[in-house]
Design a protein around this motif. Structure first.
Motif, PDB file in Angstrom:
ATOM      1  N   ARG A  84       0.840  -1.193   0.000  1.00  0.00           N
ATOM      2  CA  ARG A  84       0.000   0.000   0.000  1.00  0.00           C
ATOM      3  C   ARG A  84       0.882   1.253   0.000  1.00  0.00           C
ATOM      4  O   ARG A  84       0.634   2.206  -0.738  1.00  0.00           O
ATOM      5  CB  ARG A  84      -0.924   0.019   1.214  1.00  0.00           C
ATOM      6  CG  ARG A  84      -1.863   1.209   1.238  1.00  0.00           C
ATOM      7  CD  ARG A  84      -2.544   1.353   2.598  1.00  0.00           C
ATOM      8  NE  ARG A  84      -3.561   2.387   2.590  1.00  0.00           N
ATOM      9  CZ  ARG A  84      -3.311   3.691   2.635  1.00  0.00           C
ATOM     10  NH1 ARG A  84      -2.060   4.133   2.683  1.00  0.00           N
ATOM     11  NH2 ARG A  84      -4.296   4.572   2.632  1.00  0.00           N
TER      12      ARG A  84
ATOM     13  N   LEU B 210      -6.223   3.799  -3.107  1.00  0.00           N
ATOM     14  CA  LEU B 210      -5.958   3.641  -1.678  1.00  0.00           C
ATOM     15  C   LEU B 210      -7.250   3.423  -0.890  1.00  0.00           C
ATOM     16  O   LEU B 210      -7.265   2.663   0.082  1.00  0.00           O
ATOM     17  CB  LEU B 210      -5.183   4.837  -1.136  1.00  0.00           C
ATOM     18  CG  LEU B 210      -3.767   4.998  -1.707  1.00  0.00           C
ATOM     19  CD1 LEU B 210      -3.098   6.218  -1.129  1.00  0.00           C
ATOM     20  CD2 LEU B 210      -2.923   3.757  -1.492  1.00  0.00           C
TER      21      LEU B 210
ATOM     22  N   TRP C  16      -8.090  -0.173  -1.544  1.00  0.00           N
ATOM     23  CA  TRP C  16      -7.128  -1.015  -0.827  1.00  0.00           C
ATOM     24  C   TRP C  16      -7.504  -1.115   0.655  1.00  0.00           C
ATOM     25  O   TRP C  16      -7.508  -2.194   1.233  1.00  0.00           O
ATOM     26  CB  TRP C  16      -5.721  -0.442  -0.991  1.00  0.00           C
ATOM     27  CG  TRP C  16      -4.646  -1.394  -0.590  1.00  0.00           C
ATOM     28  CD1 TRP C  16      -4.045  -1.485   0.629  1.00  0.00           C
ATOM     29  CD2 TRP C  16      -4.046  -2.412  -1.395  1.00  0.00           C
ATOM     30  NE1 TRP C  16      -3.107  -2.481   0.622  1.00  0.00           N
ATOM     31  CE2 TRP C  16      -3.083  -3.068  -0.609  1.00  0.00           C
ATOM     32  CE3 TRP C  16      -4.220  -2.826  -2.712  1.00  0.00           C
ATOM     33  CZ2 TRP C  16      -2.308  -4.116  -1.087  1.00  0.00           C
ATOM     34  CZ3 TRP C  16      -3.440  -3.864  -3.180  1.00  0.00           C
ATOM     35  CH2 TRP C  16      -2.497  -4.502  -2.372  1.00  0.00           C
TER      36      TRP C  16
END
Length: 141
Positions: free
Chosen positions: A43, A91, A94
């Motif tokens: 990440r 993001l 994620w």
């Protein structure tokens, strides 16, 4: 430095984050994404990639606009816009999958892997476009 040299320098600067990510991200295909430190590291790598591509893209867009190359400025501007948008979207997705994985969703790891592949593919397509444009940069002066 001529405007051709400046333009090529900008392309090289843009290629750094794209090239690094292109070379580093496949290594994460060898590890399982159900390990929290691995997914946090990946990440972070995606976050850094999108952020650096955005910064380099803004610089590139401004330089190409200042050197009178609106076509290249628009192209780099599109890559920049995609990086800014992708960072926010990617993001968020994620984090949703990380939370789902931590809550016991067995399919979340598969969705994380799909995001990983999608991010790599997106970067590869953009990298090919930038590298493919290099011969045209010198010819456009």
């Amino acid at each position: 430095m001529t405007s051709d040299g400046v333009a090529l320098a900008v392309i090289v600067i843009l290629l750094f984050p794209m090239g690094y990510f292109f070379l580093a991200s496949p290594a994460f295909l060898l590890v399982k994404l159900d390990i929290p430190p691995v997914t946090q590291l990946l990440r972070g790598m995606f976050n850094a990639h999108f952020l650096m591509t955005s910064i380099a893209g803004v610089i590139g867009t401004l330089v190409f606009a200042a050197t009178g190359r609106p076509g290249f400025a628009i192209g780099i501007g599109l890559i920049t816009a995609l990086a800014v948008w992708s960072r926010r979207w990617f993001l968020r997705q994620w984090d949703v999958q990380l939370n789902a994985r931590d809550a016991g969703d067995a399919d979340a790891v598969r969705r994380l892997r799909r995001l990983h592949w999608g991010g790599m593919l997106s970067n590869a397509v953009q990298l090919v476009a930038v590298v493919g444009s290099i011969p045209y940069i010198a010819a456009s002066s």
